[in-house]
Scaffold this motif. Structure first.
Motif, PDB file in Angstrom:
ATOM      1  N   ASN A 191     -21.432 -20.401 -12.378  1.00 24.37           N
ATOM      2  CA  ASN A 191     -21.527 -19.854 -13.733  1.00 24.37           C
ATOM      3  C   ASN A 191     -22.151 -20.833 -14.725  1.00 24.37           C
ATOM      4  O   ASN A 191     -23.120 -20.523 -15.415  1.00 24.37           O
ATOM      5  N   ALA A 192     -21.574 -22.036 -14.799  1.00 24.30           N
ATOM      6  CA  ALA A 192     -22.060 -23.010 -15.777  1.00 24.30           C
ATOM      7  C   ALA A 192     -23.463 -23.498 -15.434  1.00 24.30           C
ATOM      8  O   ALA A 192     -24.291 -23.700 -16.323  1.00 24.30           O
ATOM      9  N   MET A 193     -23.742 -23.673 -14.140  1.00 20.88           N
ATOM     10  CA  MET A 193     -25.064 -24.152 -13.745  1.00 20.88           C
ATOM     11  C   MET A 193     -26.146 -23.156 -14.179  1.00 20.88           C
ATOM     12  O   MET A 193     -27.203 -23.543 -14.698  1.00 20.88           O
ATOM     13  N   SER A 194     -25.891 -21.882 -13.993  1.00 14.87           N
ATOM     14  CA  SER A 194     -26.837 -20.855 -14.431  1.00 14.87           C
ATOM     15  C   SER A 194     -27.015 -20.883 -15.945  1.00 14.87           C
ATOM     16  O   SER A 194     -28.118 -20.712 -16.460  1.00 14.87           O
ATOM     17  N   ALA A 195     -25.903 -21.132 -16.660  1.00 13.26           N
ATOM     18  CA  ALA A 195     -25.976 -21.179 -18.125  1.00 13.26           C
ATOM     19  C   ALA A 195     -26.773 -22.382 -18.602  1.00 13.26           C
ATOM     20  O   ALA A 195     -27.593 -22.281 -19.522  1.00 13.26           O
ATOM     21  N   ILE A 196     -26.538 -23.535 -18.000  1.00 10.79           N
ATOM     22  CA  ILE A 196     -27.188 -24.760 -18.436  1.00 10.79           C
ATOM     23  C   ILE A 196     -28.704 -24.671 -18.271  1.00 10.79           C
ATOM     24  O   ILE A 196     -29.467 -25.061 -19.162  1.00 10.79           O
ATOM     25  N   VAL A 197     -29.156 -24.142 -17.140  1.00 14.52           N
ATOM     26  CA  VAL A 197     -30.602 -24.104 -16.865  1.00 14.52           C
ATOM     27  C   VAL A 197     -31.235 -22.765 -17.231  1.00 14.52           C
ATOM     28  O   VAL A 197     -32.457 -22.625 -17.191  1.00 14.52           O
ATOM     29  N   GLN A 198     -30.394 -21.756 -17.582  1.00 10.85           N
ATOM     30  CA  GLN A 198     -30.877 -20.424 -17.955  1.00 10.85           C
ATOM     31  C   GLN A 198     -31.779 -19.820 -16.854  1.00 10.85           C
ATOM     32  O   GLN A 198     -32.865 -19.314 -17.132  1.00 10.85           O
ATOM     33  N   LEU A 199     -31.283 -19.904 -15.633  1.00  6.19           N
ATOM     34  CA  LEU A 199     -31.996 -19.338 -14.491  1.00  6.19           C
ATOM     35  C   LEU A 199     -31.064 -18.439 -13.693  1.00  6.19           C
ATOM     36  O   LEU A 199     -29.858 -18.694 -13.626  1.00  6.19           O
ATOM     37  N   PRO A 200     -31.613 -17.408 -13.056  1.00  3.70           N
ATOM     38  CA  PRO A 200     -30.799 -16.584 -12.160  1.00  3.70           C
ATOM     39  C   PRO A 200     -30.490 -17.337 -10.873  1.00  3.70           C
ATOM     40  O   PRO A 200     -31.141 -18.337 -10.537  1.00  3.70           O
ATOM     41  N   TYR A 201     -29.512 -16.812 -10.142  1.00  2.00           N
ATOM     42  CA  TYR A 201     -29.047 -17.510  -8.954  1.00  2.00           C
ATOM     43  C   TYR A 201     -30.151 -17.701  -7.917  1.00  2.00           C
ATOM     44  O   TYR A 201     -30.200 -18.729  -7.234  1.00  2.00           O
ATOM     45  N   GLY A 202     -31.055 -16.730  -7.811  1.00  2.00           N
ATOM     46  CA  GLY A 202     -32.120 -16.827  -6.817  1.00  2.00           C
ATOM     47  C   GLY A 202     -33.011 -18.041  -7.010  1.00  2.00           C
ATOM     48  O   GLY A 202     -33.606 -18.543  -6.048  1.00  2.00           O
ATOM     49  N   GLN A 203     -33.118 -18.526  -8.244  1.00  2.00           N
ATOM     50  CA  GLN A 203     -33.945 -19.708  -8.520  1.00  2.00           C
ATOM     51  C   GLN A 203     -33.145 -21.007  -8.469  1.00  2.00           C
ATOM     52  O   GLN A 203     -33.706 -22.088  -8.625  1.00  2.00           O
ATOM     53  N   ILE A 204     -31.838 -20.892  -8.257  1.00  2.00           N
ATOM     54  CA  ILE A 204     -30.984 -22.076  -8.152  1.00  2.00           C
ATOM     55  C   ILE A 204     -30.656 -22.386  -6.699  1.00  2.00           C
ATOM     56  O   ILE A 204     -30.677 -23.542  -6.280  1.00  2.00           O
ATOM     57  N   ARG A 205     -30.401 -21.365  -5.913  1.00  2.00           N
ATOM     58  CA  ARG A 205     -29.831 -21.547  -4.581  1.00  2.00           C
ATOM     59  C   ARG A 205     -30.745 -22.282  -3.607  1.00  2.00           C
ATOM     60  O   ARG A 205     -30.276 -22.870  -2.642  1.00  2.00           O
ATOM     61  N   ASP A 206     -32.060 -22.260  -3.850  1.00  2.00           N
ATOM     62  CA  ASP A 206     -32.990 -22.903  -2.925  1.00  2.00           C
ATOM     63  C   ASP A 206     -33.326 -24.341  -3.308  1.00  2.00           C
ATOM     64  O   ASP A 206     -34.179 -24.968  -2.679  1.00  2.00           O
ATOM     65  N   VAL A 207     -32.683 -24.864  -4.337  1.00  2.00           N
ATOM     66  CA  VAL A 207     -32.886 -26.253  -4.751  1.00  2.00           C
ATOM     67  C   VAL A 207     -31.808 -27.100  -4.081  1.00  2.00           C
ATOM     68  O   VAL A 207     -30.612 -26.938  -4.375  1.00  2.00           O
ATOM     69  N   PRO A 208     -32.176 -28.000  -3.149  1.00  3.24           N
ATOM     70  CA  PRO A 208     -31.164 -28.745  -2.395  1.00  3.24           C
ATOM     71  C   PRO A 208     -30.164 -29.505  -3.270  1.00  3.24           C
ATOM     72  O   PRO A 208     -28.962 -29.525  -2.969  1.00  3.24           O
ATOM     73  N   SER A 209     -30.633 -30.126  -4.342  1.00  6.36           N
ATOM     74  CA  SER A 209     -29.717 -30.875  -5.194  1.00  6.36           C
ATOM     75  C   SER A 209     -28.712 -29.948  -5.874  1.00  6.36           C
ATOM     76  O   SER A 209     -27.550 -30.324  -6.099  1.00  6.36           O
ATOM     77  N   ALA A 210     -29.127 -28.724  -6.215  1.00  5.92           N
ATOM     78  CA  ALA A 210     -28.219 -27.756  -6.828  1.00  5.92           C
ATOM     79  C   ALA A 210     -27.150 -27.324  -5.833  1.00  5.92           C
ATOM     80  O   ALA A 210     -25.968 -27.201  -6.181  1.00  5.92           O
TER      81      ALA A 210
END
Length: 302
Positions: A186-205
């Protein structure tokens, strides 16, 4: 039956809309910007399967709960006690009150404020308010509710409306599972203002989410909550649960300039961890970043 929904946001409008669509008498109690449109045009309910106007009651007046058989509390955690105070003078003694909220202690907080039993529920729905009186549903829409007097009635009403509902004797574990999911994403999506599909493929995320989840699991287990899977398995479960195009509810709060629920999500892990002597640095960093962003935007109360 009359069903009152306190909080006409994405969760309240989804479940209220599903109930009204199935023929139940429903009244939404919410903010004027949504209420005015719903009163004039009905609730626009947009989903993958349909896009329609649902005829449903709407008001800004909490006195609308006076005749309700079931009251669904769908406000943000930060507004729990305020919602209880507004409802208290009007609630029928036999009304069933259900908490459809994030966090793990809202039902208990409502019980304390209302001095009556409240049915806890773990909510799984991806939806957003796309505009005044306009609900956009992205996926899921099911419930796990606690075993309590009246829970079978509530489950039957929801199931009749096409909302998969299970009454569980261990709703606490379900609430913890939902909390862990929210803390991870939840917070990670809020901080970067991105949907989950653009977060899940980033290894550090993914590594960060795994660290957050590991801390959540440590706190949960220290409190005696049984969660069988490890952090990596939990993150794999999250990967298969959240629609790829969905931004978190906290991201939606940020976009609308509303206070977030960070205190009831990652902040709850930090507080409980401190009480148990468990370090939670990943969750602490997330809380700090969200609170600093809110301060920079002039938003308080999260």
């Amino acid at each position: 039956m009359l069903i009152a929904v306190i909080g006409a946001g994405a969760v309240g409008c989804f479940f209220g809309g599903m109930l009204a669509k199935a023929g139940e008498e429903v009244v939404l109690v919410g903010r004027k910007r949504h209420v005015d449109v719903i009163q004039a045009e009905g609730l626009r309910f947009e989903s993958r399967a349909f896009d329609m106007r649902v005829d449903i009651g709407a008001t800004t007046d909490p006195a609308a709960v006076a005749d309700a058989d079931i009251v669904l509390v769908c406000v943000k955690s930060v507004d729990t006690e305020d919602a209880a105070r507004q409802m208290l003078p009007y609630l029928r003694p036999d009304a069933l009150v259900v908490s459809l909220q994030n966090g793990i202690d809202n039902a208990a907080r409502l019980e304390a404020a209302l001095e009556r039993p409240v049915i806890a529920a773990a909510v799984y729905v991806a939806s957003e308010m796309a505009g005044p009186g306009h609900l956009r549903h992205h996926g899921r829409g099911d419930l796990i509710i606690g075993m309590a007097p009246g829970s079978q009635i509530v489950a039957k009403v929801f199931s009749h409306a096409g909302v998969p509902t299970v009454a569980s004797p261990d709703v606490g574990a379900a609430l913890w599972g939902k909390l862990i999911l929210n803390c991870a994403y939840n917070a990670m999506s809020a901080i970067v203002q991105l949907p989950y599909g653009q977060i899940r493929d980033v290894p550090s995320a993914n590594a960060a989410m795994t660290a957050i989840v590991a801390e959540c699991l440590a706190v949960a287990r220290a409190e005696g909550v049984t969660i069988a899977s490890d952090a990596a398995s939990q993150v794999d479960h999250i990967r298969g649960t959240i629609p790829l195009g969905q931004q978190s509810s906290m991201a939606q709060d940020f976009a609308q300039g509303r206070p977030s629920e960070i205190a009831s999500l990652n902040g709850e892990i930090v507080r409980r961890g401190a009480a148990l002597g468990i370090d939670t640095p990943a969750n602490q960093v997330v809380v700090a970043l969200v609170e600093l962003l809110e301060k920079g935007r002039g938003v308080s109360g999260g």
